[in-house]
Design a protein around this motif. Structure first.
Motif, PDB file in Angstrom:
ATOM      1  N   GLY A  99     -15.887 155.123 -99.098  1.00  0.00           N
ATOM      2  CA  GLY A  99     -15.895 154.642 -97.430  1.00  0.00           C
ATOM      3  C   GLY A  99     -17.376 154.676 -97.216  1.00  0.00           C
ATOM      4  O   GLY A  99     -18.067 153.685 -96.549  1.00  0.00           O
ATOM      5  N   MET A 100     -18.081 155.757 -97.558  1.00  0.00           N
ATOM      6  CA  MET A 100     -19.498 155.796 -97.080  1.00  0.00           C
ATOM      7  C   MET A 100     -20.108 154.989 -97.726  1.00  0.00           C
ATOM      8  O   MET A 100     -21.312 154.326 -97.334  1.00  0.00           O
ATOM      9  N   THR A 101     -19.942 154.822 -99.189  1.00  0.00           N
ATOM     10  CA  THR A 101     -20.768 153.824 -99.962  1.00  0.00           C
ATOM     11  C   THR A 101     -20.731 152.367 -99.442  1.00  0.00           C
ATOM     12  O   THR A 101     -21.800 151.926 -99.206  1.00  0.00           O
ATOM     13  N   TYR A 102     -19.576 152.047 -98.991  1.00  0.00           N
ATOM     14  CA  TYR A 102     -19.697 150.713 -98.264  1.00  0.00           C
ATOM     15  C   TYR A 102     -20.379 150.455 -96.918  1.00  0.00           C
ATOM     16  O   TYR A 102     -21.036 149.831 -96.751  1.00  0.00           O
ATOM     17  N   VAL A 103     -20.249 151.706 -96.140  1.00  0.00           N
ATOM     18  CA  VAL A 103     -21.076 151.533 -94.888  1.00  0.00           C
ATOM     19  C   VAL A 103     -22.528 151.730 -95.153  1.00  0.00           C
ATOM     20  O   VAL A 103     -23.344 151.027 -94.704  1.00  0.00           O
ATOM     21  N   LEU A 104     -22.914 152.419 -96.403  1.00  0.00           N
ATOM     22  CA  LEU A 104     -24.557 152.448 -96.575  1.00  0.00           C
ATOM     23  C   LEU A 104     -24.792 150.756 -97.188  1.00  0.00           C
ATOM     24  O   LEU A 104     -26.058 150.689 -96.797  1.00  0.00           O
ATOM     25  N   ILE A 105     -23.803 150.184 -97.887  1.00  0.00           N
ATOM     26  CA  ILE A 105     -24.223 149.049 -98.337  1.00  0.00           C
ATOM     27  C   ILE A 105     -24.546 147.899 -97.430  1.00  0.00           C
ATOM     28  O   ILE A 105     -25.566 147.374 -97.265  1.00  0.00           O
ATOM     29  N   THR A 147     -15.987 145.634 -89.719  1.00  0.00           N
ATOM     30  CA  THR A 147     -14.938 145.810 -90.774  1.00  0.00           C
ATOM     31  C   THR A 147     -15.231 147.015 -91.662  1.00  0.00           C
ATOM     32  O   THR A 147     -14.681 147.900 -92.093  1.00  0.00           O
ATOM     33  N   GLY A 148     -16.767 147.102 -91.988  1.00  0.00           N
ATOM     34  CA  GLY A 148     -17.042 148.053 -92.794  1.00  0.00           C
ATOM     35  C   GLY A 148     -16.750 149.534 -92.323  1.00  0.00           C
ATOM     36  O   GLY A 148     -16.405 150.376 -93.003  1.00  0.00           O
ATOM     37  N   PHE A 149     -17.107 149.746 -90.958  1.00  0.00           N
ATOM     38  CA  PHE A 149     -16.720 151.017 -90.405  1.00  0.00           C
ATOM     39  C   PHE A 149     -15.347 151.478 -90.391  1.00  0.00           C
ATOM     40  O   PHE A 149     -14.920 152.362 -90.301  1.00  0.00           O
ATOM     41  N   VAL A 150     -14.295 150.123 -90.096  1.00  0.00           N
ATOM     42  CA  VAL A 150     -12.832 150.382 -90.090  1.00  0.00           C
ATOM     43  C   VAL A 150     -12.661 150.669 -91.287  1.00  0.00           C
ATOM     44  O   VAL A 150     -11.718 151.775 -91.592  1.00  0.00           O
ATOM     45  N   ILE A 151     -13.018 150.243 -92.506  1.00  0.00           N
ATOM     46  CA  ILE A 151     -12.597 150.653 -93.957  1.00  0.00           C
ATOM     47  C   ILE A 151     -12.948 151.886 -94.000  1.00  0.00           C
ATOM     48  O   ILE A 151     -12.146 152.828 -94.653  1.00  0.00           O
ATOM     49  N   CYS A 152     -14.279 152.426 -93.728  1.00  0.00           N
ATOM     50  CA  CYS A 152     -14.708 153.544 -94.083  1.00  0.00           C
ATOM     51  C   CYS A 152     -13.734 154.784 -93.211  1.00  0.00           C
ATOM     52  O   CYS A 152     -13.453 155.624 -93.729  1.00  0.00           O
ATOM     53  N   GLY A 153     -13.414 154.250 -91.620  1.00  0.00           N
ATOM     54  CA  GLY A 153     -12.480 155.293 -91.156  1.00  0.00           C
ATOM     55  C   GLY A 153     -11.083 155.320 -91.897  1.00  0.00           C
ATOM     56  O   GLY A 153     -10.687 156.363 -92.122  1.00  0.00           O
ATOM     57  N   LEU A 154     -10.588 154.236 -92.464  1.00  0.00           N
ATOM     58  CA  LEU A 154      -9.335 154.225 -93.126  1.00  0.00           C
ATOM     59  C   LEU A 154      -9.392 155.219 -94.219  1.00  0.00           C
ATOM     60  O   LEU A 154      -8.546 156.081 -94.568  1.00  0.00           O
ATOM     61  N   PHE A 155     -10.502 155.033 -95.035  1.00  0.00           N
ATOM     62  CA  PHE A 155     -10.463 155.970 -96.125  1.00  0.00           C
ATOM     63  C   PHE A 155     -10.438 157.530 -95.719  1.00  0.00           C
ATOM     64  O   PHE A 155      -9.996 158.305 -96.522  1.00  0.00           O
ATOM     65  N   THR A 215      -4.942 155.865 -86.595  1.00  0.00           N
ATOM     66  CA  THR A 215      -6.071 156.875 -85.724  1.00  0.00           C
ATOM     67  C   THR A 215      -7.328 156.759 -86.433  1.00  0.00           C
ATOM     68  O   THR A 215      -8.174 156.789 -85.699  1.00  0.00           O
ATOM     69  N   SER A 216      -7.463 156.732 -87.516  1.00  0.00           N
ATOM     70  CA  SER A 216      -8.488 156.691 -88.373  1.00  0.00           C
ATOM     71  C   SER A 216      -9.365 155.401 -88.374  1.00  0.00           C
ATOM     72  O   SER A 216     -10.706 155.496 -88.175  1.00  0.00           O
ATOM     73  N   MET A 217      -8.422 154.341 -88.368  1.00  0.00           N
ATOM     74  CA  MET A 217      -9.301 153.005 -88.152  1.00  0.00           C
ATOM     75  C   MET A 217      -9.777 152.780 -86.878  1.00  0.00           C
ATOM     76  O   MET A 217     -10.772 152.302 -86.684  1.00  0.00           O
ATOM     77  N   ILE A 218      -9.130 153.633 -85.869  1.00  0.00           N
ATOM     78  CA  ILE A 218      -9.643 153.400 -84.206  1.00  0.00           C
ATOM     79  C   ILE A 218     -11.103 154.194 -84.256  1.00  0.00           C
ATOM     80  O   ILE A 218     -12.043 153.539 -83.726  1.00  0.00           O
ATOM     81  N   VAL A 219     -11.122 155.305 -84.879  1.00  0.00           N
ATOM     82  CA  VAL A 219     -12.421 156.011 -84.902  1.00  0.00           C
ATOM     83  C   VAL A 219     -13.485 155.093 -85.600  1.00  0.00           C
ATOM     84  O   VAL A 219     -14.463 154.926 -85.177  1.00  0.00           O
ATOM     85  N   GLY A 220     -12.907 154.556 -86.652  1.00  0.00           N
ATOM     86  CA  GLY A 220     -14.048 153.396 -87.364  1.00  0.00           C
ATOM     87  C   GLY A 220     -14.215 152.332 -86.540  1.00  0.00           C
ATOM     88  O   GLY A 220     -15.457 152.092 -86.381  1.00  0.00           O
ATOM     89  N   GLY A 221     -13.435 151.902 -85.681  1.00  0.00           N
ATOM     90  CA  GLY A 221     -13.278 150.790 -85.047  1.00  0.00           C
ATOM     91  C   GLY A 221     -14.369 151.201 -83.744  1.00  0.00           C
ATOM     92  O   GLY A 221     -15.139 150.188 -83.432  1.00  0.00           O
ATOM     93  N   ILE A 222     -14.275 152.296 -83.186  1.00  0.00           N
ATOM     94  CA  ILE A 222     -15.046 152.805 -82.045  1.00  0.00           C
ATOM     95  C   ILE A 222     -16.572 152.611 -82.749  1.00  0.00           C
ATOM     96  O   ILE A 222     -17.654 152.152 -82.095  1.00  0.00           O
ATOM     97  N   ASN A 223     -16.722 153.213 -83.910  1.00  0.00           N
ATOM     98  CA  ASN A 223     -18.228 153.304 -84.491  1.00  0.00           C
ATOM     99  C   ASN A 223     -18.516 151.734 -84.576  1.00  0.00           C
ATOM    100  O   ASN A 223     -19.673 151.450 -84.051  1.00  0.00           O
ATOM    101  N   GLY A 224     -17.742 150.904 -85.210  1.00  0.00           N
ATOM    102  CA  GLY A 224     -18.347 149.623 -85.005  1.00  0.00           C
ATOM    103  C   GLY A 224     -18.368 148.791 -84.134  1.00  0.00           C
ATOM    104  O   GLY A 224     -19.478 147.979 -84.175  1.00  0.00           O
ATOM    105  N   PHE A 225     -17.691 149.183 -83.050  1.00  0.00           N
ATOM    106  CA  PHE A 225     -18.051 148.482 -81.870  1.00  0.00           C
ATOM    107  C   PHE A 225     -19.425 148.791 -81.286  1.00  0.00           C
ATOM    108  O   PHE A 225     -19.927 147.746 -80.812  1.00  0.00           O
TER     109      PHE A 225
END
Ligand SMILES: Nc1ncnc2c1ncn2[C@@H]1O[C@H](COP(=O)(O)OP(=O)(O)O)[C@@H](O)[C@H]1O
Ligand SMILES: [Mg+2]
Lengths: 257, 326
Positions: free
Chosen positions: B68-74, B224-232, B113-123
């Motif tokens: 997940g971190m890799t995708y966020v870095l990409i 989406t990238g942050f949501v995916i990272c959260g999900l992972f 929950t994990s995707m919401i945390v990612g979604g907050i980041n992404g937002f």
């Protein structure tokens, strides 16, 4: 509204009353422009005159704050680059808008990838990239090198290949300062390409270089301070007058055309 | 992104080998083999099945999170909240289970929950144009704080037996989480290279403005990238709770550093547009084997920490230097 007589009756693209503001800056002020099929319109103007802003409104990178765009006689709204692609409006941006750390094929198909159920068709893209670059007679050796490792001329070929030959079929091709940073020989090559493309398409050619404009264009429009301060058929234009217009020296004949 | 046919040159065997050796995953694989060879000679237990299994199990959570971190870095971002995301997801899931909520529902709620945390980041990063470092540093302490508050710092235990299968089940001696992680690596590497919506992350990270110009929806890709990272992170948390039979607000401590280091060792960087699934895989494997070496050789835990810390700092410092050079 007055228009210049032309060998085509209906313009391919028209902008009427185009305005664009950036905060307090008026980048475009009530701009009227027409572009006809099989013609090159040279868009001239000093730095900051609004040339890039104008073509970005047509390419979908910006939207106009006021004014209308007509394509093929119909009013269109261009809110995103995709809207422009679908109309056949394709742009080679001033700074080429390449992705330096990505490879040649990725750059060529950026935003217009061939996909099947969402999956990239890499083989098809590589074949087409190979074909297009071969036709352009580039010296690019492999498709899988980073674009930033290419020479300026090679990068330019990639940008032009993407803007003209890849993805949606073009009807109007916009080139923003395509000769900037090129040597004389390469610039001549670009001018030759423009004239060739004109046989099939409508062209907007943005340049600083008056010689290049007079060499290629059928008509000239001059921008200054966001306003169109002059439009001339090339036969009626002379360089001294155009320079004055570009520099913002008022021209009393201006309103006549 | 991938080797393609050459325009003019013929690909010779020599060139293929030279090309391969210039690729980060291949270099890391060779380095991993070298260290494994050394450990095999130095300690009799390295190749023991039980040891290999513990290495594999130990690296599984890091691996899932590091992908997940890799995708966020990409896509040109950074996510410091992955470890805290594990904590809050573990706590939410196990509290629901403890209170009798059906297993699938509790798992889905945890993943949500994990995707919401990612979604907050992404937002905040896409809509408010805030710096990913600041935003995810914020959610990092927010999520951990919430996890502590919900549990008052206690373990959440007495989970239903059925839930524990996920982390403890095995197929021919290979734990489920390891199998899942291997499948994830294969599937995610294919998707990242071939599936256009994910692949566009490379354009977005390489040059967001130009990506916008060619019509790529940059904001949506980053979100989406942050949501995916959260999900992972959430998936890693579920396996962790299941295997350890508890939820805990201290799960995932320092996970962000290890995931970041592994991704960076694997070829990702802070300037975006770079990173690969297999590079990250070998980055995680390398860190896991080095740690295993310390354990097998009975080195002091302090030395282990010092060496680990040094590797992380060197990896991240190198990435920062590359950022400045780009
Ligand atoms: N994204 C932007 N934000 C703010 N101001 C801008 C932006 N783009 C252009 N401008 C301003 O609009 C004016 C016209 O710029 P531009 O269209 O780039 O001129 P040209 O291409 O003719 O050199 C300039 O004053 C420039 O500073
Ligand atoms: Mg410009």
């Amino acid at each position: 509204m007055q228009s210049i007589e032309s060998n085509n009756h209906q313009p391919l693209l028209s902008i009427r009353g185009g305005c664009k503001y950036f905060g307090g800056i008026t980048a475009l002020d009530n701009v009227d422009i027409d572009v006809y099929n099989h013609e090159i319109l040279a868009l001239l103007g000093d730095n900051g005159a609004g040339k890039s802003t104008l073509i970005k409104a047509v390419s979908g990178a910006h939207t106009l704050d006021e004014g209308d765009i007509f394509f093929d006689g119909k009013k269109v709204s261009i809110n995103r680059p995709e809207d422009a692609y679908k109309l056949g409006i394709k742009t080679v941006y001033q700074d080429m808008a390449l992705f330096g750390i990505l490879d040649v094929t990725s750059n060529l198909f950026a935003g217009a990838e061939y996909t099947h159920w969402g999956f990239l068709q890499k083989k098809k893209m590589n074949q087409e990239a190979f074909g297009v670059l071969s036709n352009l007679k580039t010296t690019i050796k492999t498709l899988h090198q980073e674009v930033r490792s290419l020479s300026g001329g090679q990068q330019h070929a990639v940008a032009i290949a993407r803007g003209v030959y890849i993805g949606y079929d073009p009807r109007l091709i916009i080139m923003d300062e395509p000769t900037a940073g090129l040597g004389v020989k390469q610039s001549r090559e670009v001018l030759r390409l423009l004239k060739e493309l004109k046989r099939e398409f409508a062209i907007i050619f943005i340049t600083h270089n008056l010689d290049y404009a007079f060499d290629t264009a059928d008509r000239i429009a001059v921008l200054c301070g966001g306003r169109v301060v002059g439009k001339r058929l090339i036969q009626e234009a002379n360089q001294t007058e155009i320079v004055k217009l570009m520099m913002g020296v008022e021209d009393k004949n201006n309103q006549k055309i | 992104m991938e080797t393609v046919s050459t325009l003019a040159d013929q690909a010779t065997v020599g060139k293929i080998i030279k090309n391969g050796l210039s690729k980060r995953p291949v270099q890391l694989m060779l380095l991993t083999l070298l260290i494994s060879g050394i450990l095999t000679m130095l300690t009799p237990n390295f190749l023991a099945q039980s040891n290999l299994k513990s290495v594999a199990m130990g690296m599984t959570y890091d691996l899932i999170v590091a992908l997940g971190m890799t995708y966020v870095l990409i896509i040109g971002g950074l996510d410091l909240s992955v470890g805290s995301n594990i904590a809050i997801t573990s706590v939410v899931t196990t509290l629901l289970l403890k209170n009798g909520v059906a297993i699938p529902i509790a798992i889905l709620a945890g993943l949500a929950t994990s995707m919401i945390v990612g979604g907050i980041n992404g937002f905040f990063i896409t809509k408010c144009k805030m710096n990913p470092f600041i935003v995810t540093l914020g959610t990092m302490s927010l999520a951990r704080g919430a996890a502590m508050t919900l549990t008052s710092g206690y373990f959440v235990t007495s989970l239903p037996k059925g839930f524990l299968i996920l982390g403890r089940g095995e197929i021919s001696g290979i734990p489920f989480p390891v199998i899942f992680a291997i499948i994830l690596v294969i599937v995610f590497s294919i998707l990242l290279n071939r599936f256009a919506p994910l692949n566009r992350g490379f354009y977005v990270g390489a040059h967001p403005n130009n990506a916008e110009l060619v019509g790529i929806n940059v904001g949506r890709t980053i979100f989406t990238g942050f949501v995916i990272c959260g999900l992972f992170s959430g998936i890693a948390a579920i396996f962790m709770c299941s295997r350890l039979a508890m939820g805990y607000a201290q799960f995932g401590l320092e996970m962000e550093l290890r995931a970041l280091a592994a991704a960076v060792i694997g070829g990702a960087g802070f300037s975006g547009g770079r990173g690969s699934v297999w590079g990250t895989f070998f980055g995680v494997l390398l860190l896991a084997i080095i740690n295993n070496g310390f354990i097998l050789m009975d080195a002091s835990i302090y030395w282990q920490k010092v060496v680990n810390g040094t590797i992380l700092i060197v990896a991240i410092a190198t990435a920062v230097r590359n950022l400045n050079n780009d």
